[in-house]
Design a protein around this motif. Structure first.
Motif, mmCIF file in Angstrom:
data_model
loop_
_atom_site.group_PDB
_atom_site.id
_atom_site.type_symbol
_atom_site.label_atom_id
_atom_site.label_comp_id
_atom_site.label_asym_id
_atom_site.label_seq_id
_atom_site.Cartn_x
_atom_site.Cartn_y
_atom_site.Cartn_z
ATOM 1 N N MET A 1 -53.388 38.149 5.124
ATOM 2 C CA MET A 1 -54.445 38.753 5.840
ATOM 3 C C MET A 1 -54.563 38.089 7.120
ATOM 4 O O MET A 1 -54.001 37.083 7.352
ATOM 5 C CB MET A 1 -55.673 38.522 5.118
ATOM 6 C CG MET A 1 -56.547 39.571 5.467
ATOM 7 S SD MET A 1 -57.550 39.744 4.225
ATOM 8 C CE MET A 1 -56.910 38.927 2.988
ATOM 9 N N THR A 45 -49.676 39.630 3.354
ATOM 10 C CA THR A 45 -50.479 38.414 3.204
ATOM 11 C C THR A 45 -51.612 38.633 2.215
ATOM 12 O O THR A 45 -52.527 37.827 2.135
ATOM 13 C CB THR A 45 -51.079 37.995 4.561
ATOM 14 O OG1 THR A 45 -51.979 39.020 4.981
ATOM 15 C CG2 THR A 45 -50.021 37.788 5.613
ATOM 16 N N GLY A 46 -51.555 39.731 1.486
ATOM 17 C CA GLY A 46 -52.644 40.049 0.568
ATOM 18 C C GLY A 46 -53.454 41.238 1.046
ATOM 19 O O GLY A 46 -54.344 41.712 0.354
ATOM 20 N N HIS A 325 -58.930 27.778 7.715
ATOM 21 C CA HIS A 325 -58.497 28.981 7.000
ATOM 22 C C HIS A 325 -58.230 28.732 5.518
ATOM 23 O O HIS A 325 -58.642 29.521 4.672
ATOM 24 C CB HIS A 325 -57.211 29.538 7.593
ATOM 25 C CG HIS A 325 -57.286 29.909 9.039
ATOM 26 N ND1 HIS A 325 -57.203 28.985 10.045
ATOM 27 C CD2 HIS A 325 -57.426 31.105 9.644
ATOM 28 C CE1 HIS A 325 -57.299 29.608 11.212
ATOM 29 N NE2 HIS A 325 -57.438 30.895 11.004
ATOM 30 N N THR A 376 -46.774 36.107 1.474
ATOM 31 C CA THR A 376 -47.518 34.874 1.722
ATOM 32 C C THR A 376 -48.783 34.832 0.880
ATOM 33 O O THR A 376 -49.424 35.852 0.656
ATOM 34 C CB THR A 376 -47.926 34.733 3.203
ATOM 35 O OG1 THR A 376 -49.104 35.506 3.418
ATOM 36 C CG2 THR A 376 -46.831 35.191 4.129
ATOM 37 N N GLY A 377 -49.085 33.626 0.418
ATOM 38 C CA GLY A 377 -50.284 33.419 -0.381
ATOM 39 C C GLY A 377 -51.514 33.298 0.506
ATOM 40 O O GLY A 377 -52.170 32.277 0.557
ATOM 41 N N GLY A 378 -51.812 34.394 1.188
ATOM 42 C CA GLY A 378 -52.980 34.445 2.078
ATOM 43 C C GLY A 378 -52.609 34.037 3.495
ATOM 44 O O GLY A 378 -51.689 33.258 3.718
ATOM 45 N N PHE A 380 -55.251 34.986 6.603
ATOM 46 C CA PHE A 380 -56.589 34.850 7.212
ATOM 47 C C PHE A 380 -56.500 34.454 8.681
ATOM 48 O O PHE A 380 -57.477 33.981 9.255
ATOM 49 C CB PHE A 380 -57.452 33.851 6.427
ATOM 50 C CG PHE A 380 -57.458 34.122 4.943
ATOM 51 C CD1 PHE A 380 -58.172 35.189 4.441
ATOM 52 C CD2 PHE A 380 -56.712 33.350 4.074
ATOM 53 C CE1 PHE A 380 -58.159 35.478 3.077
ATOM 54 C CE2 PHE A 380 -56.683 33.631 2.713
ATOM 55 C CZ PHE A 380 -57.404 34.692 2.207
ATOM 56 N N LEU A 487 -59.569 33.229 13.174
ATOM 57 C CA LEU A 487 -59.917 33.291 11.751
ATOM 58 C C LEU A 487 -60.374 34.715 11.479
ATOM 59 O O LEU A 487 -61.160 35.265 12.250
ATOM 60 C CB LEU A 487 -61.056 32.309 11.444
ATOM 61 C CG LEU A 487 -61.655 32.366 10.035
ATOM 62 C CD1 LEU A 487 -60.682 31.789 9.004
ATOM 63 C CD2 LEU A 487 -62.977 31.577 9.982
ATOM 64 N N MET A 618 -60.147 45.001 -0.950
ATOM 65 C CA MET A 618 -60.123 44.291 0.341
ATOM 66 C C MET A 618 -61.531 44.078 0.886
ATOM 67 O O MET A 618 -61.870 43.001 1.374
ATOM 68 C CB MET A 618 -59.292 45.122 1.318
ATOM 69 C CG MET A 618 -59.166 44.593 2.713
ATOM 70 S SD MET A 618 -57.883 43.354 2.992
ATOM 71 C CE MET A 618 -57.251 42.997 1.407
ATOM 72 N N GLY A 621 -63.319 41.514 -1.174
ATOM 73 C CA GLY A 621 -62.786 40.198 -0.837
ATOM 74 C C GLY A 621 -63.318 39.697 0.500
ATOM 75 O O GLY A 621 -63.614 38.513 0.660
#
Ligand code: FES
Ligand code: FES
Lengths: 712, 160
Positions: A1, A45-46, A325, A376-378, A380, A487, A618, A621
């Protein structure tokens, strides 16, 4: 994200984004065995783009989603167009071209069938990965047409006809994430899971003070430790977004490298940033805020006159802190340098920004670099910056072996590109009817020579500009040695708190319902913009009224009962072309323990919600992400980040999450816009406005913990 | 030191220092990368695995202290058919997905002890697992959904 502040100041091309080209045959692969493979172009990225973007192709291709395979594209903008996970841009930049790609593929398949059967193309139709000739009833699967299709030249994308949205069978329907089966069985899908033959594990120690350099280190001692293969100093440079000085340790396993690192002793030249702190910035901000502003970004009408006429008006100082982040997967990258070529497996949000930096730092041509995009694990916004890729690349080149660089959580939290703190010194006035008649914001931020630091800026048309007749936005800047960056919902994640809180203050001052004051503001005369019109359409007050009325209705705002200690709060914000209004039901007990019971969200992102189930996820989240920002911060002390792990910098945990987050969509005309970011900003002021309604205490600075609040 | 571990029903050897956390033995020595590294200090739960059916933090468990049968996400079922894995797919829980192996393993341990947990129990038992993307509402719903099905296989508690 995602997160990237794209100023609506010009088309994407004009902002220096390399747009690239879309090549139909690169996106669509059809094998004779019938396998239809669609390429997912952007970093996942999620935010769900590995599923959502191929849905756009599949829709127009009339592919059978149940049997389609999705593959991640490598970085190559000559085939896939601009590849980016940022700015909530995946939808707006790809909505049309990827549907055109799908339609072009469909046209090629129809042509292939018509040529094979020697019938007019117009008599052929496609559905579920199969072409049918109407008059004869003959059919062929896409697989059977694969070799014939290969001889048909792809049509010009601008020439293809797209479906009428009422004929959509994939767009607008919920499709589960394509990687879910691999994720829930623990298959290697993230870059941290990736290995190369002969690979060593690397850790990289940098100065805890931002920008500090290595003076000396006990390299010989560390070299003798178990499993350690190489230890060396990286000289690095001074660009905080590039390769920085440090010590690299390479070992047979991560644990050996990390254990050796604990024996490493480095003498650092910390540099002048060592004198900087959050407390120091706040003091300077107060001085600057009280002085004449350095810059004026917008003025309308006569603010001083309107304030005087209102008996001085309301005055308030708002601020929000630095904020990291902390995506759950720590930064990492696998790099291999051989025969003058670099190959990377990288969790980057911006491969096209990584490329020139890698080329320059390593002294090779961009054409000698291959970047494989890994799930990717996040993100942001953290992985918009590619420092970890250039570290891995440099270390691999220096070491002469493939390397997996892995940061610890402590590395991540102390070497981030933080959301910069912001300080707003406000004056405003409201008349007896509840109309906001004057607004002045002296924004104190970071930067130098009149240039804002990365993501520390605010545009001249930022709401409520253009809707208040007497309005002024000024700015003053102070320097910082702390690296700043985008961010999720950059700018907006702080500005919404300030603006929506101060509107609330003015409403209460006038004794009016905060909803009515907002509706009134959105109905005011709309003044001209100061920034030139760009890629993105300008804010449309009527659309915001739409979501505001929707959320008020769904939450029962007009019929709300406020008891001491429990109340509803309301806020809205426009960012990344999305219109979001949110209501939070919040209680605060005598010990200042806060619980958010329920949240209502009303959203307008245009005519389509492409993947509704993922979209709800989303938005929920983003609300939870925003709630997280209420309670903690990154504290700068002695030129370094004080919080180093999740014990001190803690995203919301399950027991703190609202029992329910309702999401309501308002469909309006116009192409769909992005969703990674715009749901986040309003929740922060919705909660602080509820806290005011419940307790009478106006929260003017974040985090809440500074004022004695904690989660229930 | 050579250690023999029982992981997902197989006996596997690793030659590592005694203080090596189980997490890194799994990831680097045994190439079972489904178990994730998030914090290294027991705060995030990304590294959760089962030992004899109970959830532990693999980053906080030195290999020398591992007694019992280890189950990782790769061994929760042979084919992704564990009720939690099914529920996770059906409710489309993941966003980035990085926390989800740990979430599922914590949930497996919970359901093994309490086949029908209420919201408060789920919230309490799952609060050691951070989801940075905020998928908590779906995690909660998926646990309820899975709780409706019988839990069996390697994720089930070991009778002793
Ligand atoms: S990595 Fe073990 S709890 Fe975070
Ligand atoms: S899905 Fe991203 S951390 Fe949970």
């Amino acid at each position: 994200m995602l997160a990237l502040r794209v100023q609506p100041a010009g088309p994407v091309e004009a902002q220096g984004f390399p747009m690239g080209t879309f090549e139909t045959t690169a996106f669509i692969r059809i094998d004779p065995d019938g396998t239809v493979t669609l390429l997912a172009k952007n970093p996942e990225t999620g935010q769900g783009v590995k599923t959502m973007l191929p849905m756009l192709i599949a829709e127009e291709l009339d592919a059978d989603w149940a049997t389609v395979k999705i593959a991640q594209a490598d970085a190559d903008q000559s085939k896939y167009g601009f590849q980016l996970a940022g700015g909530s841009l995946s939808t707006p930049l790809n909505w049309q071209p990827l549907r055109q790609v799908g339609a072009a593929g469909r046209q090629m398949l129809l042509t292939a069938a018509a040529q094979t059967w020697k019938v007019p193309v117009a008599e052929c139709s496609a559905a579920r990965s199969r072409v049918t000739h109407g008059p004869s009833g003959r059919t062929a699967t896409y697989g059977q047409l694969a070799s014939a299709m290969a001889t048909v030249p792809p049509p010009d994308l601008a020439s293809v006809t797209l479906k009428d949205p009422k004929d959509f069978t994939i767009i607008g329907t919920t499709r589960a994430g394509v990687d879910n089966p691999a994720i829930v069985t623990g298959q290697p899908v993230f870059s941290i899971d990736f290995t190369r033959p002969g690979m060593l594990h690397a850790v990289f120690e940098k100065c805890p003070v931002f920008g500090g350099a290595v003076v000396s280190a006990n390299l010989d001692e560390v070299r003798k430790l178990p499993g350690v293969r190489q230890v060396f100093v990286v000289k690095g440079g001074t660009n905080l977004e590039g390769l920085l000085p440090g010590v690299a340790i390479l070992a047979d396993s991560f644990w050996q490298a990390q254990s050796a690192r604990r024996q490493l002793k480095v003498t650092w030249a910390e540099g002048s940033t060592a004198d900087e702190s959050s407390a120091g910035y706040a003091k300077v901000a107060d001085q600057l805020g009280a002085a004449a502003p350095a810059m004026t970004m917008r003025t309308d009408g006569d603010v001083d006159g309107a304030l005087k006429a209102a008996g001085g008006g309301v005055e308030a100082a708002y601020s929000y802190p630095f904020f990291g982040h902390a995506p759950l997967e720590p930064q990492n990258c696998v790099a291999e340098f051989a025969n003058g070529r670099l190959e990377l497996w990288a969790p980057t949000q911006t491969p096209s920004f990584a490329l020139p930096m890698l080329a320059q730092t390593l002294g090779i041509e961009p054409s000698a670099i291959t970047i494989h995009l890994m799930r990717t694990g996040g993100g942001f916004g953290r992985r918009l910056t590619n420092d970890f890729t250039v570290e891995a690349a440099w270390i691999a080149k220096e070491a002469g072996v493939p390397v997996k660089l892995l940061w610890t959580r402590e590395d991540d939290m102390t070497h981030d590109f933080y959301r910069p703190a912001g300080y707003h010194y406000l004056k405003g006035a409201v008349d007896a009817a509840g109309t906001i008649v004057a607004w002045r914001d002296h924004f104190v931020s970071f930067g130098k020579n009149g240039q804002f630091a990365n993501s520390a800026n605010m545009g001249p048309d930022e709401f409520p500009a253009r809707l208040v007749p007497n309005f002024a936005l000024h700015a003053s800047l102070m320097p910082t040695g702390v690296p700043t960056g985008a961010l999720r919902a950059p700018g907006s994640n702080g500005i919404a708190f300030v603006v929506q809180s101060f509107i609330d203050e003015l409403a209460h001052k006038a004794g009016k319902d905060p909803l009515d004051v907002r509706l009134g503001l959105l109905g005011a005369t709309y003044l001209p913009a100061k920034a030139p019109a760009g890629l993105f359409p300008a804010f449309e007050p009527a659309r915001m009224r739409g979501v505001l009325e929707l959320v008020a209705g769904r939450s029962g705002w007009r019929a709300r009962k406020t008891s001491s200690g429990r109340a509803l709060g309301l806020a809205f914000h426009y960012s990344h072309m999305g219109y979001f209004a949110e209501v939070a039901d919040v209680s605060v007990d005598a010990e200042k323990r806060v619980r958010v019971h329920k949240v209502w969200v009303a959203a307008d992102i245009g005519s389509q919600v492409i993947n509704p189930g993922a979209a709800d996820n989303m938005v929920q989240g983003a609300v939870i992400d925003g709630l997280s920002q209420l309670m903690y911060e990154t504290t700068i002390e002695n030129g370094r980040a004080k919080e180093t792990n999740f014990d001190a910098f803690t995203p919301l945990r399950m027991r703190q999450v609202p029992a329910e987050i309702e999401v309501h969509w308002l469909k309006t005309a116009g192409p769909p816009t992005g969703l990674g970011e715009p749901a986040l900003p309003p929740i922060i002021p919705a909660v602080t406005n509820a806290i005011f309604a419940a307790t009478g205490e106006r929260v003017r600075s974040l985090p809440l913990s500074k004022h004695g609040y904690r989660w229930a | 030191m050579a250690y023999t571990l029982t992981v997902n029903g197989r006996s596997l050897d690793a030659d590592v220092a005694a203080d090596t956390p189980l997490l890194w033995v799994l990831r680097d020595s045994l190439r079972l990368t489904g178990t994730k590294f998030g914090c290294g200090v027991g705060q995030c739960g990304a590294c959760t695995v089962l030992i004899d059916g109970r959830a532990i933090r693999a980053c906080q468990t030195p290999v020398s202290a591992v007694k019992g049968r280890v189950t990782t996400i790769e061994g929760l079922s042979d084919d992704g058919s564990h009720p939690l894995q099914r529920a996770w797919r059906e409710l489309d829980v993941p966003q980035c997905g990085y926390c989800q192996a740990g979430q599922i393993m914590s949930a497996a341990s919970l359901l093994a002890r309490n086949p029908a947990p209420d919201d408060a129990t789920i919230d309490r038992e799952m609060s050691g697992n951070i989801c940075r993307c905020g998928t908590y509402l779906r995690i909660r719903a998926a646990i309820h959904q899975a709780a409706g099905s019988a839990v069996s296989g390697p994720g089930a508690p070991v009778q002793r």
